[in-house]
Motif scaffolding. Structure first.
Motif, PDB file in Angstrom:
ATOM      1  N   UNK A   1      34.392  25.794  29.278  1.00  0.00           N
ATOM      2  CA  UNK A   1      34.434  26.913  30.232  1.00  0.00           C
ATOM      3  C   UNK A   1      33.015  27.346  30.591  1.00  0.00           C
ATOM      4  N   UNK A   2      32.635  27.145  31.839  1.00  0.00           N
ATOM      5  CA  UNK A   2      31.314  27.584  32.303  1.00  0.00           C
ATOM      6  C   UNK A   2      31.499  28.877  33.095  1.00  0.00           C
ATOM      7  N   UNK A   3      30.843  29.934  32.621  1.00  0.00           N
ATOM      8  CA  UNK A   3      30.960  31.241  33.267  1.00  0.00           C
ATOM      9  C   UNK A   3      29.628  31.597  33.909  1.00  0.00           C
ATOM     10  N   UNK A   4      29.665  31.938  35.193  1.00  0.00           N
ATOM     11  CA  UNK A   4      28.471  32.464  35.875  1.00  0.00           C
ATOM     12  C   UNK A   4      28.687  33.958  36.043  1.00  0.00           C
ATOM     13  N   UNK A   5      27.667  34.736  35.683  1.00  0.00           N
ATOM     14  CA  UNK A   5      27.892  36.166  35.465  1.00  0.00           C
ATOM     15  C   UNK A   5      26.718  37.016  35.960  1.00  0.00           C
ATOM     16  N   UNK A   6      27.060  38.139  36.600  1.00  0.00           N
ATOM     17  CA  UNK A   6      26.041  39.111  37.030  1.00  0.00           C
ATOM     18  C   UNK A   6      26.254  40.384  36.209  1.00  0.00           C
ATOM     19  N   UNK A   7      25.195  40.868  35.579  1.00  0.00           N
ATOM     20  CA  UNK A   7      25.347  42.094  34.767  1.00  0.00           C
ATOM     21  C   UNK A   7      25.580  43.299  35.675  1.00  0.00           C
ATOM     22  N   UNK A   8      24.686  43.518  36.635  1.00  0.00           N
ATOM     23  CA  UNK A   8      24.864  44.651  37.544  1.00  0.00           C
ATOM     24  C   UNK A   8      24.014  44.438  38.789  1.00  0.00           C
ATOM     25  N   UNK A   9      24.365  45.167  39.842  1.00  0.00           N
ATOM     26  CA  UNK A   9      23.589  45.119  41.082  1.00  0.00           C
ATOM     27  C   UNK A   9      22.639  46.329  41.094  1.00  0.00           C
ATOM     28  N   UNK A  10      21.511  46.311  41.805  1.00  0.00           N
ATOM     29  CA  UNK A  10      21.088  45.206  42.657  1.00  0.00           C
ATOM     30  C   UNK A  10      20.331  44.133  41.870  1.00  0.00           C
ATOM     31  N   UNK A  11      20.464  42.894  42.346  1.00  0.00           N
ATOM     32  CA  UNK A  11      19.651  41.796  41.806  1.00  0.00           C
ATOM     33  C   UNK A  11      18.900  41.166  42.968  1.00  0.00           C
ATOM     34  N   UNK A  12      17.795  40.499  42.657  1.00  0.00           N
ATOM     35  CA  UNK A  12      17.118  39.811  43.756  1.00  0.00           C
ATOM     36  C   UNK A  12      17.972  38.606  44.153  1.00  0.00           C
ATOM     37  N   UNK A  13      17.923  38.283  45.423  1.00  0.00           N
ATOM     38  CA  UNK A  13      18.741  37.229  46.003  1.00  0.00           C
ATOM     39  C   UNK A  13      20.192  37.310  45.522  1.00  0.00           C
ATOM     40  N   UNK A  14      20.949  38.311  45.994  1.00  0.00           N
ATOM     41  CA  UNK A  14      22.307  38.519  45.469  1.00  0.00           C
ATOM     42  C   UNK A  14      23.257  37.352  45.703  1.00  0.00           C
ATOM     43  N   UNK A  15      22.891  36.399  46.578  1.00  0.00           N
ATOM     44  CA  UNK A  15      23.776  35.236  46.743  1.00  0.00           C
ATOM     45  C   UNK A  15      23.455  34.118  45.753  1.00  0.00           C
TER      46      UNK A  15
ATOM     47  N   UNK B   1      34.471  41.847  44.947  1.00  0.00           N
ATOM     48  CA  UNK B   1      34.683  40.507  45.505  1.00  0.00           C
ATOM     49  C   UNK B   1      33.430  39.664  45.339  1.00  0.00           C
ATOM     50  N   UNK B   2      33.368  38.568  46.140  1.00  0.00           N
ATOM     51  CA  UNK B   2      32.297  37.593  45.946  1.00  0.00           C
ATOM     52  C   UNK B   2      30.922  38.125  46.357  1.00  0.00           C
ATOM     53  N   UNK B   3      30.872  39.068  47.309  1.00  0.00           N
ATOM     54  CA  UNK B   3      29.564  39.521  47.819  1.00  0.00           C
ATOM     55  C   UNK B   3      29.648  41.002  48.166  1.00  0.00           C
ATOM     56  N   UNK B   4      28.468  41.575  48.480  1.00  0.00           N
ATOM     57  CA  UNK B   4      28.415  43.016  48.727  1.00  0.00           C
ATOM     58  C   UNK B   4      29.018  43.428  50.070  1.00  0.00           C
ATOM     59  N   UNK B   5      29.033  42.544  51.095  1.00  0.00           N
ATOM     60  CA  UNK B   5      29.480  42.942  52.436  1.00  0.00           C
ATOM     61  C   UNK B   5      30.832  42.300  52.732  1.00  0.00           C
ATOM     62  N   UNK B   6      31.791  43.058  53.308  1.00  0.00           N
ATOM     63  CA  UNK B   6      33.195  42.609  53.373  1.00  0.00           C
ATOM     64  C   UNK B   6      33.449  41.276  54.081  1.00  0.00           C
ATOM     65  N   UNK B   7      32.864  41.040  55.273  1.00  0.00           N
ATOM     66  CA  UNK B   7      33.208  39.810  56.006  1.00  0.00           C
ATOM     67  C   UNK B   7      32.674  38.587  55.256  1.00  0.00           C
ATOM     68  N   UNK B   8      31.405  38.679  54.800  1.00  0.00           N
ATOM     69  CA  UNK B   8      30.833  37.567  54.030  1.00  0.00           C
ATOM     70  C   UNK B   8      31.591  37.398  52.714  1.00  0.00           C
ATOM     71  N   UNK B   9      32.010  38.512  52.122  1.00  0.00           N
ATOM     72  CA  UNK B   9      32.717  38.451  50.841  1.00  0.00           C
ATOM     73  C   UNK B   9      34.037  37.677  50.996  1.00  0.00           C
ATOM     74  N   UNK B  10      34.747  37.938  52.115  1.00  0.00           N
ATOM     75  CA  UNK B  10      36.019  37.239  52.341  1.00  0.00           C
ATOM     76  C   UNK B  10      35.765  35.736  52.517  1.00  0.00           C
ATOM     77  N   UNK B  11      34.732  35.403  53.304  1.00  0.00           N
ATOM     78  CA  UNK B  11      34.421  33.985  53.557  1.00  0.00           C
ATOM     79  C   UNK B  11      34.011  33.267  52.268  1.00  0.00           C
ATOM     80  N   UNK B  12      33.105  33.894  51.513  1.00  0.00           N
ATOM     81  CA  UNK B  12      32.603  33.260  50.297  1.00  0.00           C
ATOM     82  C   UNK B  12      33.698  33.220  49.224  1.00  0.00           C
ATOM     83  N   UNK B  13      34.551  34.259  49.209  1.00  0.00           N
ATOM     84  CA  UNK B  13      35.661  34.300  48.256  1.00  0.00           C
ATOM     85  C   UNK B  13      36.629  33.157  48.498  1.00  0.00           C
TER      86      UNK B  13
END
Ligand SMILES: Cc1cc2nc3c(=O)[nH]c(=O)nc-3n(C[C@H](O)[C@H](O)[C@H](O)COP(=O)(O)OP(=O)(O)OC[C@H]3O[C@@H](n4cnc5c(N)ncnc54)[C@H](O)[C@@H]3O)c2cc1C
Length: 412
Positions: A149-163, A195-207
């Protein structure tokens, strides 16, 4: 002689120094950049290093080489700024007086802020790729990871280069597929966001791209601690892992807090249009070091510097600052198999589909995958060293343009 001191000789500090060097009269101004090392790291390359696209030597250049003649470089750790006395103290006791100060010391991953992250599994089954050491160690770990099981994880925002963590996930999926190991690897993306990203339209696409690739998402996950091979959230959810790729909490430099200039994450509160500190009209903060509500990214540093330079020259002449930074950010998003998306947005407009920079023509695609976008990402390294850092003109407007963007999002 008036003294401009720029703290941090990374992306923003170097561009600001080189551009101001051309705008200020050097008979009247002394420009000094302070940084802790003489090695300038091309950070976007850290994403590709674990997958073997780059080696460490491809990403590092001597810092001094990218500062124009007439700009002094002082190497040392910044200990504290005394805003009333207008002095910077370095750890070796050296003092630098200033008339104007630019804070551009960026943000850094802080694994020490999450209990258990730096435990016995650090760099054994827990890795980061936001540092050169981490990315190099992760390259070895990926090569030898046979399954689990490989888990990719973000502790909290903001992070540099959020994508970047999402890109890592897409690249890992393609990496294991290419090596015939995909069916042995379960991929999970754990994020504090809904979701996958901070902004809704991109989040839906990336999700939906995560979904298509069979990558599970664990949203709204705020990690409280790491226990052996398990992430534990504040609401007591658990995510076990065999290999964890984490993006630790990102924080501004400690001296910012010591100097009373930062917020709770050591970012400098500034006016989001002029980047002037909210507490001193002698201090600006550029790049990842400030608290403006847009992505922390090299592209933002670049667009900020374009508008900052005009404002700075006006400000020191006692004229009003008329240029308003609009929060413009753009970023290539690697999606694996030699393809990438491009996103372009600002404070008011979220990433939209379309073409960039020319309407209908592109040649780059917004919020859609293409090979050309991927080549754009790779070409960016050359552009960074040879055009952006030296402060040469880029034939793209610093302000975000709506040309080429589909305002009513259409699904493609
Ligand atoms: C994995 C990864 C992928 C990325 N991909 C992209 C991308 O595709 N596109 C994009 O636009 N951006 C990307 N970024 C983000 C980009 O690299 C940063 O946003 C950018 O470098 C910010 O510039 P900066 O000048 O604010 O900070 P930095 O470039 O980090 O410079 C800060 C400087 O301050 C110095 N410093 C810090 N503290 C001290 C101190 N106490 N004393 C002395 N010196 C100090 C540091 O040594 C450093 O040189 C990525 C970042 C990472 C980590």
């Amino acid at each position: 002689m008036r003294r401009l001191v720029i703290l941090g000789g990374g992306t923003a500090g170097t561009m600001a120094a080189n551009k101001l060097r051309r705008r200020l009269n050097l008979d009247q101004w002394q420009i000094t950049v302070v940084d802790q090392t003489d090695e300038h790291l091309y950070q976007p390359g850290l994403l590709l290093l674990p997958f073997g696209t780059y080696q460490a030597k491809d990403l590092i250049r001597p810092r001094r080489r990218f500062l124009s003649s007439g700009v002094d470089l002082v190497l040392g750790d910044i200990e504290r700024v005394f805003p009333v006395e207008r002095k910077v103290l370095l750890a070796d006791g050296h003092r630098l007086p200033y008339d104007y100060l630019v804070i551009a010391t960026g943000t850094s991953p802080r694994p020490d802020q999450t209990p258990g992250l730096l435990g016995p599994q650090w760099r054994r089954s827990i890795f980061d790729f936001y540092t050169l050491d981490g990315a190099a160690a992760l390259a070895q770990a990926l090569e030898t990871f046979q399954g689990g099981r490989l888990v990719v994880h973000i502790v909290d925002m903001p992070i540099k280069c959020p994508v970047a963590p999402l890109e890592f996930m897409f690249l890992a999926e393609a990496f294991f597929r290419g090596r015939g190991r995909r069916d042995k690897v379960e991929l999970v993306y754990v994020t504090p966001l809904p979701g996958a990203f901070t902004k809704p339209i991109a989040s839906a696409q990336l999700g939906s791209m995560l979904d298509e690739r069979g990558i599970a998402v664990e949203p709204d996950f705020l990690v409280e601690r790491v226990d052996d091979h398990t992430l534990v959230s504040y609401d007591e959810r658990t995510v076990p892992f065999d290999l964890l790729v984490t993006v630790p909490l990102n924080m501004g430099a400690e001296y910012v807090a010591r100097s009373g200039l930062g917020d709770e994450l050591n970012y400098v509160p500034v006016d989001k249009h002029t980047l002037l500190s909210r507490t001193s009209d002698r201090i600006f903060a550029l790049g990842d070091a400030n608290n403006i509500p847009t992505s922390k990214a090299g592209s933002v540093a670049h667009f900020e510097v374009e508008s900052f330079v005009d404002n700075f020259v006006a400000h020191v002449d006692g004229r009003p600052m008329t240029d308003r930074f609009d929060g413009h950010a753009n970023c290539f998003v690697e999606s694996g198999d030699g393809r990438a998306l491009l996103i372009d947005f600002n404070y008011d407009t979220e990433p939209l589909p379309g073409s960039y920079p020319l309407p209908g023509v592109g040649p780059l695609r917004l919020l859609g995958e293409s090979r050309l976008n991927h080549w754009g990402k790779l070409a960016f390294r050359w552009l960074y060293w040879h055009v952006l850092l030296p402060g040469r003109p880029v034939p793209l407007p610093a302000r975000m343009s709506m040309a080429g963007k589909h305002q009513t999002p259409r699904m493609e």
